[in-house]
Design a protein around this motif. Structure first.
Motif, PDB file in Angstrom:
ATOM      1  N   LYS A  37      11.422   8.266 -10.723  1.00  0.00           N
ATOM      2  CA  LYS A  37      11.789   9.088  -9.561  1.00  0.00           C
ATOM      3  C   LYS A  37      10.538   9.558  -8.817  1.00  0.00           C
ATOM      4  O   LYS A  37      10.545   9.617  -7.583  1.00  0.00           O
ATOM      5  CB  LYS A  37      12.600  10.302 -10.012  1.00  0.00           C
ATOM      6  CG  LYS A  37      13.968   9.961 -10.550  1.00  0.00           C
ATOM      7  CD  LYS A  37      14.651  11.213 -11.059  1.00  0.00           C
ATOM      8  CE  LYS A  37      15.861  10.853 -11.898  1.00  0.00           C
ATOM      9  NZ  LYS A  37      16.382  12.023 -12.608  1.00  0.00           N
ATOM     10  N   LEU A  38       9.503   9.882  -9.560  1.00  0.00           N
ATOM     11  CA  LEU A  38       8.247  10.309  -8.928  1.00  0.00           C
ATOM     12  C   LEU A  38       7.662   9.181  -8.088  1.00  0.00           C
ATOM     13  O   LEU A  38       7.234   9.404  -6.948  1.00  0.00           O
ATOM     14  CB  LEU A  38       7.231  10.748  -9.985  1.00  0.00           C
ATOM     15  CG  LEU A  38       5.846  11.075  -9.441  1.00  0.00           C
ATOM     16  CD1 LEU A  38       5.869  12.332  -8.599  1.00  0.00           C
ATOM     17  CD2 LEU A  38       4.841  11.206 -10.578  1.00  0.00           C
ATOM     18  N   ARG A  39       7.653   7.980  -8.619  1.00  0.00           N
ATOM     19  CA  ARG A  39       7.117   6.843  -7.853  1.00  0.00           C
ATOM     20  C   ARG A  39       7.953   6.572  -6.594  1.00  0.00           C
ATOM     21  O   ARG A  39       7.410   6.253  -5.544  1.00  0.00           O
ATOM     22  CB  ARG A  39       7.010   5.609  -8.753  1.00  0.00           C
ATOM     23  CG  ARG A  39       5.809   5.696  -9.699  1.00  0.00           C
ATOM     24  CD  ARG A  39       5.623   4.436 -10.518  1.00  0.00           C
ATOM     25  NE  ARG A  39       6.527   4.358 -11.653  1.00  0.00           N
ATOM     26  CZ  ARG A  39       6.400   5.046 -12.777  1.00  0.00           C
ATOM     27  NH1 ARG A  39       5.395   5.874 -12.930  1.00  0.00           N
ATOM     28  NH2 ARG A  39       7.254   4.897 -13.762  1.00  0.00           N
ATOM     29  N   ARG A  40       9.274   6.732  -6.701  1.00  0.00           N
ATOM     30  CA  ARG A  40      10.127   6.583  -5.513  1.00  0.00           C
ATOM     31  C   ARG A  40       9.830   7.676  -4.495  1.00  0.00           C
ATOM     32  O   ARG A  40       9.785   7.428  -3.293  1.00  0.00           O
ATOM     33  CB  ARG A  40      11.606   6.629  -5.894  1.00  0.00           C
ATOM     34  CG  ARG A  40      12.112   5.303  -6.401  1.00  0.00           C
ATOM     35  CD  ARG A  40      13.631   5.189  -6.391  1.00  0.00           C
ATOM     36  NE  ARG A  40      14.333   6.455  -6.419  1.00  0.00           N
ATOM     37  CZ  ARG A  40      15.279   6.787  -7.277  1.00  0.00           C
ATOM     38  NH1 ARG A  40      15.654   5.936  -8.195  1.00  0.00           N
ATOM     39  NH2 ARG A  40      15.871   7.956  -7.220  1.00  0.00           N
ATOM     40  N   TYR A  41       9.629   8.900  -4.977  1.00  0.00           N
ATOM     41  CA  TYR A  41       9.284  10.038  -4.112  1.00  0.00           C
ATOM     42  C   TYR A  41       7.966   9.756  -3.375  1.00  0.00           C
ATOM     43  O   TYR A  41       7.872   9.939  -2.164  1.00  0.00           O
ATOM     44  CB  TYR A  41       9.159  11.299  -4.977  1.00  0.00           C
ATOM     45  CG  TYR A  41       8.569  12.507  -4.295  1.00  0.00           C
ATOM     46  CD1 TYR A  41       9.354  13.348  -3.512  1.00  0.00           C
ATOM     47  CD2 TYR A  41       7.225  12.827  -4.458  1.00  0.00           C
ATOM     48  CE1 TYR A  41       8.821  14.468  -2.902  1.00  0.00           C
ATOM     49  CE2 TYR A  41       6.680  13.947  -3.846  1.00  0.00           C
ATOM     50  CZ  TYR A  41       7.480  14.763  -3.074  1.00  0.00           C
ATOM     51  OH  TYR A  41       6.944  15.865  -2.467  1.00  0.00           O
ATOM     52  N   LEU A  42       6.976   9.280  -4.103  1.00  0.00           N
ATOM     53  CA  LEU A  42       5.678   8.977  -3.495  1.00  0.00           C
ATOM     54  C   LEU A  42       5.800   7.812  -2.514  1.00  0.00           C
ATOM     55  O   LEU A  42       5.239   7.851  -1.415  1.00  0.00           O
ATOM     56  CB  LEU A  42       4.648   8.649  -4.576  1.00  0.00           C
ATOM     57  CG  LEU A  42       4.254   9.803  -5.500  1.00  0.00           C
ATOM     58  CD1 LEU A  42       3.417   9.283  -6.670  1.00  0.00           C
ATOM     59  CD2 LEU A  42       3.513  10.886  -4.746  1.00  0.00           C
ATOM     60  N   ALA A  43       6.546   6.780  -2.892  1.00  0.00           N
ATOM     61  CA  ALA A  43       6.701   5.606  -2.017  1.00  0.00           C
ATOM     62  C   ALA A  43       7.407   5.975  -0.715  1.00  0.00           C
ATOM     63  O   ALA A  43       7.058   5.464   0.351  1.00  0.00           O
ATOM     64  CB  ALA A  43       7.476   4.510  -2.745  1.00  0.00           C
ATOM     65  N   ALA A  44       8.384   6.870  -0.791  1.00  0.00           N
ATOM     66  CA  ALA A  44       9.097   7.289   0.417  1.00  0.00           C
ATOM     67  C   ALA A  44       8.166   8.005   1.387  1.00  0.00           C
ATOM     68  O   ALA A  44       8.344   7.935   2.600  1.00  0.00           O
ATOM     69  CB  ALA A  44      10.268   8.197   0.051  1.00  0.00           C
ATOM     70  N   ARG A  45       7.186   8.680   0.859  1.00  0.00           N
ATOM     71  CA  ARG A  45       6.254   9.418   1.711  1.00  0.00           C
ATOM     72  C   ARG A  45       5.009   8.609   2.067  1.00  0.00           C
ATOM     73  O   ARG A  45       4.208   9.035   2.875  1.00  0.00           O
ATOM     74  CB  ARG A  45       5.864  10.717   1.031  1.00  0.00           C
ATOM     75  CG  ARG A  45       6.958  11.754   1.199  1.00  0.00           C
ATOM     76  CD  ARG A  45       7.095  12.649   0.011  1.00  0.00           C
ATOM     77  NE  ARG A  45       8.256  13.515   0.158  1.00  0.00           N
ATOM     78  CZ  ARG A  45       9.491  13.176  -0.160  1.00  0.00           C
ATOM     79  NH1 ARG A  45       9.733  11.968  -0.620  1.00  0.00           N
ATOM     80  NH2 ARG A  45      10.493  14.010  -0.011  1.00  0.00           N
ATOM     81  N   MET A  46       4.849   7.456   1.461  1.00  0.00           N
ATOM     82  CA  MET A  46       3.674   6.605   1.695  1.00  0.00           C
ATOM     83  C   MET A  46       4.119   5.304   2.351  1.00  0.00           C
ATOM     84  O   MET A  46       3.669   4.234   1.974  1.00  0.00           O
ATOM     85  CB  MET A  46       2.978   6.293   0.364  1.00  0.00           C
ATOM     86  CG  MET A  46       2.456   7.485  -0.376  1.00  0.00           C
ATOM     87  SD  MET A  46       1.065   8.204   0.434  1.00  0.00           S
ATOM     88  CE  MET A  46      -0.055   6.848   0.455  1.00  0.00           C
ATOM     89  N   ARG A  47       4.956   5.395   3.340  1.00  0.00           N
ATOM     90  CA  ARG A  47       5.564   4.212   3.967  1.00  0.00           C
ATOM     91  C   ARG A  47       4.585   3.069   4.189  1.00  0.00           C
ATOM     92  O   ARG A  47       4.864   1.935   3.868  1.00  0.00           O
ATOM     93  CB  ARG A  47       6.181   4.614   5.300  1.00  0.00           C
ATOM     94  CG  ARG A  47       7.370   5.491   5.144  1.00  0.00           C
ATOM     95  CD  ARG A  47       7.879   5.956   6.502  1.00  0.00           C
ATOM     96  NE  ARG A  47       8.311   7.338   6.373  1.00  0.00           N
ATOM     97  CZ  ARG A  47       7.637   8.374   6.833  1.00  0.00           C
ATOM     98  NH1 ARG A  47       6.535   8.219   7.491  1.00  0.00           N
ATOM     99  NH2 ARG A  47       8.098   9.587   6.660  1.00  0.00           N
ATOM    100  N   ASN A  48       3.423   3.379   4.749  1.00  0.00           N
ATOM    101  CA  ASN A  48       2.483   2.315   5.122  1.00  0.00           C
ATOM    102  C   ASN A  48       1.448   2.016   4.048  1.00  0.00           C
ATOM    103  O   ASN A  48       0.581   1.184   4.259  1.00  0.00           O
ATOM    104  CB  ASN A  48       1.771   2.696   6.423  1.00  0.00           C
ATOM    105  CG  ASN A  48       2.737   2.844   7.563  1.00  0.00           C
ATOM    106  OD1 ASN A  48       3.768   2.188   7.593  1.00  0.00           O
ATOM    107  ND2 ASN A  48       2.429   3.718   8.503  1.00  0.00           N
ATOM    108  N   ALA A  49       1.510   2.709   2.934  1.00  0.00           N
ATOM    109  CA  ALA A  49       0.503   2.502   1.898  1.00  0.00           C
ATOM    110  C   ALA A  49       1.159   2.470   0.521  1.00  0.00           C
ATOM    111  O   ALA A  49       0.729   3.156  -0.400  1.00  0.00           O
ATOM    112  CB  ALA A  49      -0.552   3.605   1.969  1.00  0.00           C
ATOM    113  N   ALA A  50       2.186   1.663   0.381  1.00  0.00           N
ATOM    114  CA  ALA A  50       2.918   1.584  -0.883  1.00  0.00           C
ATOM    115  C   ALA A  50       2.028   1.125  -2.034  1.00  0.00           C
ATOM    116  O   ALA A  50       2.283   1.450  -3.189  1.00  0.00           O
ATOM    117  CB  ALA A  50       4.111   0.652  -0.749  1.00  0.00           C
TER     118      ALA A  50
END
Length: 191
Positions: A37-50
């Motif tokens: 869930k943390l990685r999904r949370y970070l990925a959602a906020r890092m759209r251009n830098a997954a």
């Protein structure tokens, strides 16, 4: 040697933190229950830098390992996302600084090219003025911070005193200005 850094949390710029077995178990349990869930949370906020998501997630868990008193945490999930939010903010500031260096290099190249051509020089100056006006409209404080820091050479502490904002808010204004400038320059390149 790499294990000794993990085991003792040593860094030349930080206090030494003893990583105990209960602390390891606490962080391991958090990673198992909330890591995805943390990685999904970070990925959602890092759209251009997954691609940065795994490094950011690791940074979150490393910060948790550095805690002095992990037993005092009442809601470990909420604390995890608070730490993640701080990591994202610091990452954004680093990215803005890196983007600023690239944008300033591009601008310097444009200015050097314009030195020999008066028409190009006028065009570049007009772009600077337009960009400044737009930034001033979007955020007067971000504009003032950028101008005082980058054009007049004041330190962020001096800028914060001059504009009447806290040091951390001044850093946010600078990041906002840099992000705005970078997005405007990118839009101009695409157009």
């Amino acid at each position: 040697m790499a294990n000794s850094l993990l085991e003792y949390g040593k860094s030349p710029f930080r206090r030494c933190h003893l990583i105990t077995e209960p602390k390891k178990a606490f962080v391991t349990a958090l990673e198992k229950s909330h890591g995805h869930k943390l990685r999904r949370y970070l990925a959602a906020r890092m759209r251009n830098a997954a691609a940065d998501v795994p490094d950011l997630a690791q940074e979150v868990f490393l910060r948790l390992l550095r805690l002095d008193n992990h037993e005092a945490i009442r809601n470990s999930q909420a604390y995890l996302y608070t730490v993640a939010s701080h990591v994202l903010h610091q990452h954004a500031l680093r990215q803005a600084a890196a983007g600023e260096a690239a944008a300033i290099t591009d601008l310097a190249t444009e200015v050097e090219r314009a030195d020999g051509d008066p028409a190009l020089q006028v065009e570049v100056e007009q772009q600077f003025e337009h960009l400044g006006r737009r930034l001033r409209e979007v955020s007067p404080k971000a504009y003032a911070t950028f101008m005082l820091h980058r054009c007049h050479g004041l330190s962020l502490q001096e800028v914060s005193e001059r504009i009447g904002a806290s040091y951390s808010m001044t850093k946010k204004y600078l990041a906002k200005a840099l992000k705005y400038i970078e997005s405007e320059l990118e839009a101009q390149r695409v157009a």
